[in-house]
Design a protein around this motif. Structure first.
Motif, mmCIF file in Angstrom:
data_model
loop_
_atom_site.group_PDB
_atom_site.id
_atom_site.type_symbol
_atom_site.label_atom_id
_atom_site.label_comp_id
_atom_site.label_asym_id
_atom_site.label_seq_id
_atom_site.Cartn_x
_atom_site.Cartn_y
_atom_site.Cartn_z
ATOM 1 N N LEU A 39 -80.940 24.748 -67.738
ATOM 2 C CA LEU A 39 -80.851 24.721 -69.282
ATOM 3 C C LEU A 39 -80.579 26.095 -69.884
ATOM 4 N N ILE A 40 -81.014 27.176 -69.209
ATOM 5 C CA ILE A 40 -80.756 28.381 -69.865
ATOM 6 C C ILE A 40 -79.299 28.881 -69.351
ATOM 7 N N ALA B 122 -77.423 26.922 -72.221
ATOM 8 C CA ALA B 122 -77.247 27.271 -73.579
ATOM 9 C C ALA B 122 -76.300 28.769 -73.626
ATOM 10 N N LEU B 123 -76.616 29.713 -72.368
ATOM 11 C CA LEU B 123 -75.966 30.913 -72.311
ATOM 12 C C LEU B 123 -74.467 30.659 -72.488
ATOM 13 N N PHE C 177 -72.884 28.054 -73.416
ATOM 14 C CA PHE C 177 -72.406 27.543 -74.717
ATOM 15 C C PHE C 177 -72.275 28.569 -75.963
ATOM 16 N N VAL D 252 -80.501 25.235 -76.963
ATOM 17 C CA VAL D 252 -80.837 26.526 -77.101
ATOM 18 C C VAL D 252 -81.947 26.680 -77.906
ATOM 19 N N VAL E 25 -84.510 26.610 -75.103
ATOM 20 C CA VAL E 25 -84.716 27.699 -74.029
ATOM 21 C C VAL E 25 -85.086 29.194 -74.727
#
Lengths: 297, 276
Positions: A30-31, A34-35, A37, B80, B83
């Motif tokens: 997930l991290i 997100a990073l 994206f 996002v 996180v």
């Protein structure tokens, strides 16, 4: 999260993790997602503004800023923001005072109407002033008799900028002052302070960070507005071009590096805005907590 | 009102009067002008303008790309926000601040930057070109620009809800035998719906009206990559004020309907939650 710290605190890789935590692999995935994206959509564009602007070297970069057309655009942007931001700041304080310190019917409608410019396309924001003050409009013959130009001139740019930045300060102050209540002001009045003294010595110190926050956001939008200003400006080089419009002209003239050099100025301004915003956010929540504890005491 | 007799704070008439005056002068009267101007058209003329093939194609692109962009932002926005609220990692504070970048970066800058990146010889475009994917000057480019400008809305509406989330609810789900995915899908996500809906509608409404970041990357081919705001501008540039105004009315009514629908949903779901 700290709230769940009563459970056994599991470190990554340990077999016994909390029942309300994800496995380390899910967490890493997930991290990373997100990073990735945010990296593609935010960081890469930001880096590329500066990279493209500096493509032909520092000499060319600074030469763009010596061009009188660029300097005129910067000047006009400062004029537009310099008028519209204080106006909307004053309006924001007035509206927030009326809405939060008194009870009256139609308050929610008023708040909705104040937010209205956010849901109007910038292009339409420009169009409404063209209809009002432009050649076919109701004021046109009077304006041209008196030789006053609003559309395709600086006043139109100021008006369009004021419209698109209209809600920023008000929508920042209204929730803040609502949460702070009226007791401190009422106490000041009962103790003999005049209305102005109450505002200057009690209200303003309580809302200063919230106000500054609204002003910063308002200013960033005012300096960067493109659509609304583009419709009313008429793109007269050296006269009615703001920085964003000047970027468009350079870009359409195939002076891409010059366009990005000027764009990097606005990107830098955006970064400064983000830093200030993050810093003020912390001050602002402290401000709210302080009044809440004072009122509770 | 009972409170009025106890009022000790001054300035009610002055501040409310100034507020209403300024609001009317800057916002209400100019906006009303759009509807006044449209009323000079006959119904047939109005209908002819707003259902012209070029106009219909622009609505399809504007509404379609805005909807898809907002949807993609819902998906990534949840990740996002999750996180940022739940995990610790290096540089988290910087990432958190960066999320607001599309608000702070002027649209024209975003427009030329995305165009340069996604052009066939750009940093990202040259990676996609061998795969046969063209972004700049296609409808995909419009979608990319609208995704960029809508990015912060969902993160910023979901984040506070996740921060205030009562851990006991998740603990209860876990102790009743739900695994993490079930807990998320059946417990956490439904509680995010109101925030997601707000964020979605804000991103959608913003994308519908967006101009600056789209016009550079779109290529602006009539019937293909022309968004409605651009069609309004091109009508204005030909001094077709009535045509531009008619399209503006369609856009205004469209975005108000979206906000109204969402407010109704919100109102119903808040009543539903209150009954629980």
């Amino acid at each position: 999260m700290s709230k769940t710290a009563t459970f056994s605190s599991a470190t990554p890789g340990e077999p016994h993790r909390r029942a309300t935590a994800e496995s380390p692999w899910v967490r890493r995935l997930l991290i990373a997602g997100a990073l990735l994206f945010l990296g593609i959509f935010l960081v890469v564009p930001l880096v590329s503004v500066f990279a493209e602007g500096l493509k032909k070297g520092l000499g060319f970069y600074f030469q763009t800023f010596r061009d009188p057309l660029t300097l005129n655009a910067i000047k006009l942007t400062f004029i537009a923001a310099g008028i519209s931001v204080p106006l909307n700041c004053l309006f924001g304080m007035t509206a927030a005072w009326a809405i939060t310190k008194f009870d009256f019917r139609g308050k929610n409608l008023l708040i909705t109407l104040i937010d209205l410019p956010f849901s109007v396309s910038p292009v339409i924001a420009g169009l409404i002033y063209v209809l009002l003050f432009g050649a076919p409009g109701p004021f046109w013959s009077w304006l041209s008799d008196h030789n006053i130009k609003i559309i395709f001139a600086v006043p139109g740019i100021v008006l369009a900028t004021t419209f698109v930045t209209f809600p920023f300060v008000a929508r920042e102050l209204i929730p803040l002052m609502q949460a702070q209540g009226r007791t401190e002001e009422e106490a000041a009045r009962v103790l003999g302070a005049s209305g102005w003294q109450t505002f200057w010595r009690v209200t303003l110190p309580n809302i200063k960070w919230g106000l500054l926050y609204g002003v910063i956001l308002c200013n960033a939008r005012a300096m960067g507005e493109f659509g609304a200003v583009s419709v009313v400006s008429g793109h007269i080089r050296g006269l009615t071009n703001t920085i964003p419009l000047h970027i468009e002209i350079l870009y359409n003239d195939y002076n891409t590096t010059g366009a990005f050099a000027v764009a990097s100025l606005l990107a830098f301004l955006g970064l400064v805005t983000l830093v200030l915003k993050t810093w003020i956010e912390r001050k602002k929540s402290a401000e709210l907590r302080a009044t809440e504890t004072r009122v509770a005491a | 009102m009972a409170r009025n007799s106890l009022r000790v704070l001054p300035g009610f008439r002055l501040t409310l009067g100034c507020t209403l005056l300024y609001l009317s002068l800057i916002v209400l009267i100019p906006l009303a002008g759009v509807f006044v101007k449209t009323s000079t058209l006959s119904w047939e003329q109005f209908w002819h303008i707003v259902t012209a093939p070029r106009a219909l194609a622009s609505y399809r692109l504007s509404f379609g790309a805005s909807f898809l962009a907002a949807l993609v932002n819902v998906f990534f926005g949840i990740i996002v926000a999750w996180v940022l609220v739940r995990y610790q990692f290096f540089g988290k504070k910087v990432v958190d601040a960066l999320v607001d970048m599309p608000f702070a970066l002027p649209t024209a800058v975003a427009g030329i930057t995305l165009t340069a990146l996604y052009a066939p010889n750009g940093w990202i475009g040259q990676l996609l070109a061998p795969l046969g994917i063209k972004v700049a000057f296609t409808q995909l480019g419009v979608f990319i620009a609208l995704t960029f400008i809508g990015l912060p809305f969902i993160v910023r509406t979901v984040q506070p809800v996740l921060e205030d989330f009562d851990p006991e609810i998740e603990e209860a789900a876990a102790s009743l035998g739900a695994n993490r995915w079930q807990t998320f899908w059946r417990v956490i996500l439904p509680m995010l719906y109101p925030a997601l809906l707000t964020g979605f509608s804000l991103a959608f409404a913003r994308a519908l009206g967006e101009y600056g970041s789209v016009i550079f990357i779109a290529g602006n081919m009539p019937m293909k990559t022309e968004i409605t705001p651009l069609l309004i501008v091109s009508k204005l540039e030909q001094f077709d004020y009535a045509g531009a105004t008619a399209l503006a009315v369609v856009m205004l009514v469209g975005s108000f309907m979206i906000l109204l629908t969402v407010n109704l949903f919100q109102w119903r779901s808040s009543r539903h939650l209150a009954r629980l």
